[in-house]
Write an enzyme that holds these catalytic residues in place. Sequence first.
Site, PDB file in Angstrom:
ATOM      1  N   ASP A 369       0.693  -1.001  -0.055  1.00 40.35           N
ATOM      2  CA  ASP A 369       0.060  -0.021   0.112  1.00 40.35           C
ATOM      3  C   ASP A 369       0.634   1.247   0.141  1.00 40.35           C
ATOM      4  O   ASP A 369       2.001   1.258   0.745  1.00 40.35           O
ATOM      5  CB  ASP A 369      -1.029   0.002   1.342  1.00 40.35           C
ATOM      6  CG  ASP A 369      -2.144   1.094   1.170  1.00 40.35           C
ATOM      7  OD1 ASP A 369      -2.275   1.670   0.111  1.00 40.35           O
ATOM      8  OD2 ASP A 369      -2.911   0.903   2.158  1.00 40.35           O
ATOM      9  N   ARG A 445     -12.095   1.717   7.936  1.00 40.41           N
ATOM     10  CA  ARG A 445     -11.136   2.283   7.681  1.00 40.41           C
ATOM     11  C   ARG A 445     -10.923   3.652   6.952  1.00 40.41           C
ATOM     12  O   ARG A 445     -10.234   3.764   5.948  1.00 40.41           O
ATOM     13  CB  ARG A 445     -10.185   1.216   6.906  1.00 40.41           C
ATOM     14  CG  ARG A 445      -8.788   1.336   6.991  1.00 40.41           C
ATOM     15  CD  ARG A 445      -7.886   0.386   6.183  1.00 40.41           C
ATOM     16  NE  ARG A 445      -6.567   0.109   6.483  1.00 40.41           N
ATOM     17  CZ  ARG A 445      -5.283  -0.120   5.637  1.00 40.41           C
ATOM     18  NH1 ARG A 445      -5.609  -0.398   4.653  1.00 40.41           N
ATOM     19  NH2 ARG A 445      -4.319  -0.452   6.079  1.00 40.41           N
ATOM     20  N   TRP A 479      -4.163  -8.429  -4.071  1.00 34.25           N
ATOM     21  CA  TRP A 479      -5.837  -7.966  -4.233  1.00 34.25           C
ATOM     22  C   TRP A 479      -6.450  -7.751  -2.814  1.00 34.25           C
ATOM     23  O   TRP A 479      -6.741  -8.906  -2.273  1.00 34.25           O
ATOM     24  CB  TRP A 479      -6.615  -8.742  -5.189  1.00 34.25           C
ATOM     25  CG  TRP A 479      -7.952  -8.162  -5.678  1.00 34.25           C
ATOM     26  CD1 TRP A 479      -8.838  -7.748  -4.925  1.00 34.25           C
ATOM     27  CD2 TRP A 479      -8.291  -7.803  -7.136  1.00 34.25           C
ATOM     28  NE1 TRP A 479     -10.075  -7.307  -5.487  1.00 34.25           N
ATOM     29  CE2 TRP A 479      -9.710  -7.471  -7.059  1.00 34.25           C
ATOM     30  CE3 TRP A 479      -7.678  -8.182  -8.313  1.00 34.25           C
ATOM     31  CZ2 TRP A 479     -10.395  -7.180  -7.902  1.00 34.25           C
ATOM     32  CZ3 TRP A 479      -8.373  -7.826  -9.400  1.00 34.25           C
ATOM     33  CH2 TRP A 479      -9.711  -7.431  -9.146  1.00 34.25           C
ATOM     34  N   ASN A 482     -10.459  -3.991   2.313  1.00 34.67           N
ATOM     35  CA  ASN A 482     -10.376  -3.608   3.757  1.00 34.67           C
ATOM     36  C   ASN A 482     -11.278  -3.141   4.601  1.00 34.67           C
ATOM     37  O   ASN A 482     -11.331  -2.281   5.452  1.00 34.67           O
ATOM     38  CB  ASN A 482      -9.016  -2.687   3.961  1.00 34.67           C
ATOM     39  CG  ASN A 482      -7.651  -3.618   3.656  1.00 34.67           C
ATOM     40  OD1 ASN A 482      -7.372  -4.457   4.487  1.00 34.67           O
ATOM     41  ND2 ASN A 482      -6.960  -3.287   2.715  1.00 34.67           N
ATOM     42  N   ASP A 536     -11.700 -18.082   1.052  1.00 38.60           N
ATOM     43  CA  ASP A 536     -12.932 -18.984   0.865  1.00 38.60           C
ATOM     44  C   ASP A 536     -12.442 -19.702  -0.543  1.00 38.60           C
ATOM     45  O   ASP A 536     -11.552 -19.567  -1.372  1.00 38.60           O
ATOM     46  CB  ASP A 536     -14.146 -18.277   0.708  1.00 38.60           C
ATOM     47  CG  ASP A 536     -14.263 -17.271  -0.063  1.00 38.60           C
ATOM     48  OD1 ASP A 536     -14.085 -17.661  -1.447  1.00 38.60           O
ATOM     49  OD2 ASP A 536     -14.281 -16.203   0.095  1.00 38.60           O
ATOM     50  N   GLU A 616      21.001 -13.907  11.453  1.00 43.99           N
ATOM     51  CA  GLU A 616      19.569 -14.091  10.842  1.00 43.99           C
ATOM     52  C   GLU A 616      19.732 -14.058   9.308  1.00 43.99           C
ATOM     53  O   GLU A 616      18.940 -14.794   8.690  1.00 43.99           O
ATOM     54  CB  GLU A 616      18.569 -12.742  11.267  1.00 43.99           C
ATOM     55  CG  GLU A 616      18.335 -13.043  12.866  1.00 43.99           C
ATOM     56  CD  GLU A 616      17.552 -11.886  13.468  1.00 43.99           C
ATOM     57  OE1 GLU A 616      16.906 -11.930  14.450  1.00 43.99           O
ATOM     58  OE2 GLU A 616      17.852 -10.740  13.021  1.00 43.99           O
TER      59      GLU A 616
HETATM   60  C1  DGJ Z   1      -4.329  -5.136   5.018  1.00 43.11           C
HETATM   61  C2  DGJ Z   1      -3.380  -6.273   4.377  1.00 43.11           C
HETATM   62  O1  DGJ Z   1      -3.576  -7.512   4.967  1.00 43.11           O
HETATM   63  C3  DGJ Z   1      -1.903  -5.884   4.817  1.00 43.11           C
HETATM   64  O2  DGJ Z   1      -1.059  -6.897   4.587  1.00 43.11           O
HETATM   65  C4  DGJ Z   1      -1.636  -4.622   4.076  1.00 43.11           C
HETATM   66  O3  DGJ Z   1      -1.633  -4.993   2.598  1.00 43.11           O
HETATM   67  C5  DGJ Z   1      -2.490  -3.602   4.442  1.00 43.11           C
HETATM   68  N1  DGJ Z   1      -3.784  -3.999   3.960  1.00 43.11           N
HETATM   69  C6  DGJ Z   1      -2.243  -2.293   3.477  1.00 43.11           C
HETATM   70  O4  DGJ Z   1      -3.082  -1.469   3.748  1.00 43.11           O
END
Ligand code: DGJ
Length: 731
Positions: A369, A445, A479, A482, A536, A616
């Site tokens: 992002d 969000r 993809w 959120n 899913d 590491e």
């Molecule tokens: C939610 C995803 O699960 C994260 O891994 C990340 O990509 C963030 N969104 C970015 O906004």
Amino acid sequence: MAISVEENGRLFNLHTEDSTYQMYADECGVLLHTYYGKRTEGENLTGLIYQADVGFSGNPEEAAGNREYSLDCLPQELPSDGVGDYRESCISLLHEDGSMAADFRFEGYEIFPYSYKVEGMPALYDNGEETGETLVITMREKASNAAVRLFYGVFEKENIITRAVRVENRGKSGIVLAKCLSCCLDYQFGEYDLITFAGRHVMERTPERSRIRRTKLEVGSLRGTSSHQYNPSVILCAPETTEDSGECYGMCLAYSGNFTACAQKDQRGQTRALMGIHPEKFSFRLGEGDAFDAPQVILGYSDSGFAKLSQQYHKILREHMCRGKYQYTKRPVLLNSWEATYFDFNKEKLVALAELAADLGIEMLVLDDGWFGKRDDDNSGLGDWYVNEKKLGGSLKELGERIHGLGLKFGLWFEPEMVSEDSDLYRAHPDWALQIPGREPNRGRNQLVLDMSREDVRDYLYGRLADIVENAGIDYVKWDMNRSICDIYSHQYAGSRNGEVYHRFVLGVYDLMERFLNRFPDILLEGCSGGGGRFDAGMLYYSPQIWCSDNTDAVNRLEIQYGTSFFYPLSSMGSHVSAVPNHQTGRVTPFRTRGHVALSGSFGYELDLNKISEEEKAMVREQIKDFRRYDSLIREGDYYRLAAPGGRFCAWEFVDGKKEHALQILVMTSAEGNPLPVHTVVKGLLPDKNYRCSENGRAYSGKTWMGAGLTLHAVPKEYESVLIEWEMVDR
Ligand code: DGJ
């Protein structure tokens, strides 16, 4: 033939190697469900049905006064609604005269030597030599022009049966479909438990087991996605069923939107389980000639416990649901920028990360992002899919060239279905967002959801995605999605068909993904919805891997990956090594353990490589070697859950197809003074072959290992892990 039809086309047997599913269209035309369980010879089992005069359970007209024949008591394939079966129904219709009745009777059947498709939606497909067979049973509504086609698919070797439903309006008057579930299982006898997979964001899919009684058990989603909170997959099993013994049945919905899964005993102790699109916030208007398709339910059966059931689902989903180049091609080991930089990056920072990654053997950099529009935090920019060259310090194409020049693949994050109010897209097209006129929208969000049911919205998104992916030479797309969906109102339908919007949204997402993959067939798509909010079977049709959870803590991941493994193949679980203290839990776990946990999924890293020690870094190189060494064993082998999370340790095992090689991973989840021994069982070996164990160098027969198991002499400390191998030897 896996499908047999006898008794003048009224008795239907669907046989898989270990199971039989039987239906009978009786003299009244009701399609009875007579049996599902251990394989039979196909004998007519209507004799199992016990009929009696049950007070307050009425009789249909065709029963001709037989007071022992009641829809309210019979086991059925398509339970009627509003006409005398008072249990949960599969389908509800609202007719133009205002009546609400759905009463379907058998009309005919067809058989095809291949798998059926579901219009606009994912479904298991034929794979080269291995093809399914299809039985289609047509049912006719008694008093209207509605018809239903019930699709049954049989994958014989895999022990899988599928069902989907198509409702057709064959008449002139309109019908409103008020409910259309995909599958009904009626069990006349026995006690059952229902196992569901419940959770929350960053803590998905914990199994919960409850006895099915007359109080209805129901899970589902009204969030527009399959959700973090409940997964569209459930298990029905005998109360005594364990990993290795007892009968169990899986129901897994190939759908990524609202769903319900419920089970309940009726007044006579019969169990009914149903699954499909959630009937709340759903209604679909069918005009003359219109049809509605309900998604596919994938049914599995095991007579010997959950391990076998899971292995069957892993195989069928891997081989008949996942598609494309990366179905079998080895997946690249990736470094994701999210937990490494969050929104704070530019070209120099990313190139420096890529250089380090390449040096350590990592194969792909994924830019998460923040690379587009105005996007320095998560309050703005979604929808403006134009590269922010100022922030990046150059074009995405140049960055792609630098990354490719290092021998790495280049991946990119998108969240196509969303829009920020602070975006040019929203300012130009406020009506593209789902929101109810006159109401303040609920923000998740701080973002709104695009109306994916609209073709113009999808065209815009397709154009932007294709342009960017093509220009920058993108190899992988994450993809994301959120937030949960509410404020259902599509400006396109001016509100009049809002009951259709949740479903049309899902169809729109599938359509966009399909178009995108048709244009870029070699792209590896990783699904994501704040981690595992859309994990899913439907999504696996488009993305062979899905980011399993936003929780990267290795110990929490034990639970999440454990729950996910009941249905979904390990190859589908996005799993990364991240930094400590862990960003979600603050826990500190050893680098080695984080590697072992991530190894049991589609492997990668998600941390700032500049901040890890030389030691590491050496471990990264070793872990990548391990990932390659065990790649097919883990991602294509048989998986066994050995010790569930919640005890002193959690352990699991993989065995390859030829049973020559087994691998166990064990993570200690609690510590104690003067520790008790750690003993694990071993599963899946050939009893008469010999295997040498890497832990103690001893070679015993498979029978001995599986009977006696293994004691670890050095008890691991808290959060430490061990990896143990068994190789077949001559002795
Ligand atoms: C939610 C995803 O699960 C994260 O891994 C990340 O990509 C963030 N969104 C970015 O906004």
